[in-house]
Design a protein around this motif. Structure first.
Motif, mmCIF file in Angstrom:
data_model
loop_
_atom_site.group_PDB
_atom_site.id
_atom_site.type_symbol
_atom_site.label_atom_id
_atom_site.label_comp_id
_atom_site.label_asym_id
_atom_site.label_seq_id
_atom_site.Cartn_x
_atom_site.Cartn_y
_atom_site.Cartn_z
ATOM 1 N N ILE A 81 -25.563 4.577 7.051
ATOM 2 C CA ILE A 81 -26.687 4.047 7.836
ATOM 3 C C ILE A 81 -26.884 2.594 7.438
ATOM 4 O O ILE A 81 -27.314 2.302 6.317
ATOM 5 N N GLY A 82 -26.548 1.692 8.363
ATOM 6 C CA GLY A 82 -26.565 0.286 7.998
ATOM 7 C C GLY A 82 -25.562 0.056 6.888
ATOM 8 O O GLY A 82 -24.381 0.381 7.029
ATOM 9 N N LYS A 83 -26.028 -0.464 5.741
ATOM 10 C CA LYS A 83 -25.151 -0.656 4.586
ATOM 11 C C LYS A 83 -25.347 0.445 3.541
ATOM 12 O O LYS A 83 -24.786 0.372 2.441
ATOM 13 N N ASN A 84 -26.141 1.444 3.890
ATOM 14 C CA ASN A 84 -26.418 2.536 2.955
ATOM 15 C C ASN A 84 -25.546 3.747 3.252
ATOM 16 O O ASN A 84 -25.181 3.991 4.411
ATOM 17 N N ILE A 85 -25.240 4.511 2.208
ATOM 18 C CA ILE A 85 -24.440 5.728 2.392
ATOM 19 C C ILE A 85 -25.170 6.929 1.806
ATOM 20 O O ILE A 85 -25.983 6.809 0.879
ATOM 21 N N VAL A 86 -24.863 8.098 2.371
ATOM 22 C CA VAL A 86 -25.310 9.373 1.815
ATOM 23 C C VAL A 86 -24.061 10.123 1.394
ATOM 24 O O VAL A 86 -23.185 10.399 2.222
ATOM 25 N N LEU A 87 -23.942 10.430 0.106
ATOM 26 C CA LEU A 87 -22.797 11.180 -0.402
ATOM 27 C C LEU A 87 -23.002 12.670 -0.180
ATOM 28 O O LEU A 87 -24.122 13.155 -0.059
ATOM 29 N N GLU A 88 -21.893 13.410 -0.158
ATOM 30 C CA GLU A 88 -21.976 14.870 -0.029
ATOM 31 C C GLU A 88 -22.813 15.460 -1.169
ATOM 32 O O GLU A 88 -23.614 16.372 -0.967
#
Length: 439
Positions: free
Chosen positions: A20-27
């Motif tokens: 999302i944008g420059k952010n990530i959500v890891l598993e």
């Protein structure tokens, strides 16, 4: 607001669920976040993976737009939160070393670096939420409509019994002769250690610290440690090998020897000795407490006057004896979620009544007699518009703010770069994160 889970830097990257944008959500974020919610709710709340992912996505959306909106947070604010987090984790795990090992870090610097990143993100999210909702308020009419809506659906909340307590504490103190004896004994031990005796053996034989049998009185001390102020100050004031003079704390009297300096850490040993309190002192303290309670019941002195004149408790003496709930920082206690021992003493008290005098010890081992006043009491009841207006107002305001943030999110999703991994494309989200044209 939900807190983003701590990520161990040394854990192998396990795959990106969402960008999302420059952010990530890891598993792994999804599993850890889900586990955290279940732990915090004591198993009462279970959340599906897709629901948990959407919660995390909203947090990342807020964080992304906080940067877009040029929201800033100071280094001092972040560092303060990092300090609090280190203290919290140390308390939960028992030592700083265990925290570092549990999360796979090399040292305290690695841990603090990761916490810095997490707390910076948390602050950005909070500020963005505040920016979105800063002008949101509820009118009395909106509160009334909210309440009536809940009532019509049969969803009025039940507020638990709440109580307000105050206490009077009389400490049973040691005699001056006994304190002088303890200081003299510690000075003798200091001299023997300086002449070559083993500090560890002297600690095992003489120390009143309950941990001495497992650690010989030896501790790793940092400025973030949960040790008392006097203990930390002494550890950071000694030279390697130096044995301190006897010093006093709330736990008793100590001597300390510094062994090593490792960066911001001091490795030191101490011997703790607590003055003995004779039985006659205990009996005298109990008798004074019982007479004071009798005088209050008979109206010879008010509870508030007695607190100011006689109570030995530093935290409550200047606040009319009012006991603060350590979990909320407020004076109200949920009667159903109290310490069982305290609950047993106050559960049947009516407003204005006091308990019998009882014996107690604090965490430092100080002996005392005390009694407790039921300052106020509201029993379990269904929400009432008059009696619970402030609580209902808070609920209505919270709901309105949540609705505002949800509306904001739906609009921001449209012009924010979002990439969802194929594994999570099957999720059915409340918001149009997939940017489907038919929604």
């Amino acid at each position: 607001m939900m807190v983003i889970p701590l990520q161990a830097q040394k854990v192998k990257i396990d795959g990106v669920a969402v960008v999302i944008g420059k952010n990530i959500v890891l598993e792994s974020d999804i599993d850890k976040f889900k586990q955290e919610v279940e732990i915090r709710s004591e198993g009462k709340i279970t959340i599906k993976d897709c629901e948990m992912l959407e919660e995390l996505m909203q947090q990342k959306l807020l964080s992304h737009h906080a940067v877009v909106d040029s929201i800033t947070v100071s280094d001092a604010e972040i560092s303060s939160r990092v300090d609090n987090s280190v203290q919290y984790f140390t308390q939960q795990f028992g030592s700083l070393d265990k925290v570092i090992k549990a999360y796979g870090f090399n040292d305290i610097d690695d841990l603090r670096k990761e916490l810095y990143s997490v707390q910076k993100d948390n602050l950005l999210i909070e500020r963005e939420q505040q920016k979105i909702t800063e002008k949101i308020d509820v009118t009395p009419e909106e509160v009334r409509l909210y309440f009536n809506g809940l009532k019509e659906k049969g969803d009025l909340p039940e507020f638990p019994a709440e109580i307000e307590l105050a206490q009077i504490v009389l400490n049973a103190s040691a005699t001056k002769e006994e304190e002088d004896r303890i200081v003299a004994k510690l000075n003798d031990l200091k001299k023997e250690i300086e002449e070559g005796a083993s500090f560890k053996m002297k600690a095992i034989i003489n120390s009143d610290d309950p941990g001495v049998t497992t650690n010989g009185g030896r501790y790793e001390v940092t400025k973030e440690s949960q040790f008392i102020k006097e203990f930390k100050e002494m550890a950071f004031s000694l030279d390697i090998g130096q044995v301190s003079k006897p010093f006093k704390s709330d736990f008793g009297y100590h001597i300390m020897q510094l062994h090593e300096i490792k960066g911001n850490m001091r490795i030191a040993s101490h011997i703790l000795m607590k003055p003995d309190i004779p039985e006659t002192r205990l009996l005298d303290t109990k008798a004074r407490a019982e007479q004071l309670a009798k005088d209050i019941r008979e109206g010879k002195i008010t509870f508030e006057e007695a607190v100011k004149k006689y109570s030995d408790d530093k935290e409550t003496k200047n606040n009319a004896g009012l006991i603060v709930n350590p979990y909320t920082g407020e004076s109200r206690f949920d009667l159903t979620r109290m310490d069982p021992a305290l609950y047993a003493r106050v559960a049947e008290l009516k407003k204005g009544e006091i308990t019998d005098v009882f014996y107690d010890e604090d965490r430092s081992g100080d002996k005392m007699y005390k009694f407790i006043l039921m300052r106020d009491r509201v029993d379990t009841h269904e929400a009432d518009m008059v009696d619970d207006y402030v609580k209902i107002q808070e609920l209505a305001l919270t709901k309105k703010k949540e609705e505002t943030i949800t509306k904001w999110a739906k609009e921001k999703i449209k012009d924010t770069y979002i990439k969802i991994s194929s594994e999570h494309q099957k999720c059915k989200f409340d918001k149009n994160w997939k940017k489907e044209t038919n929604r």
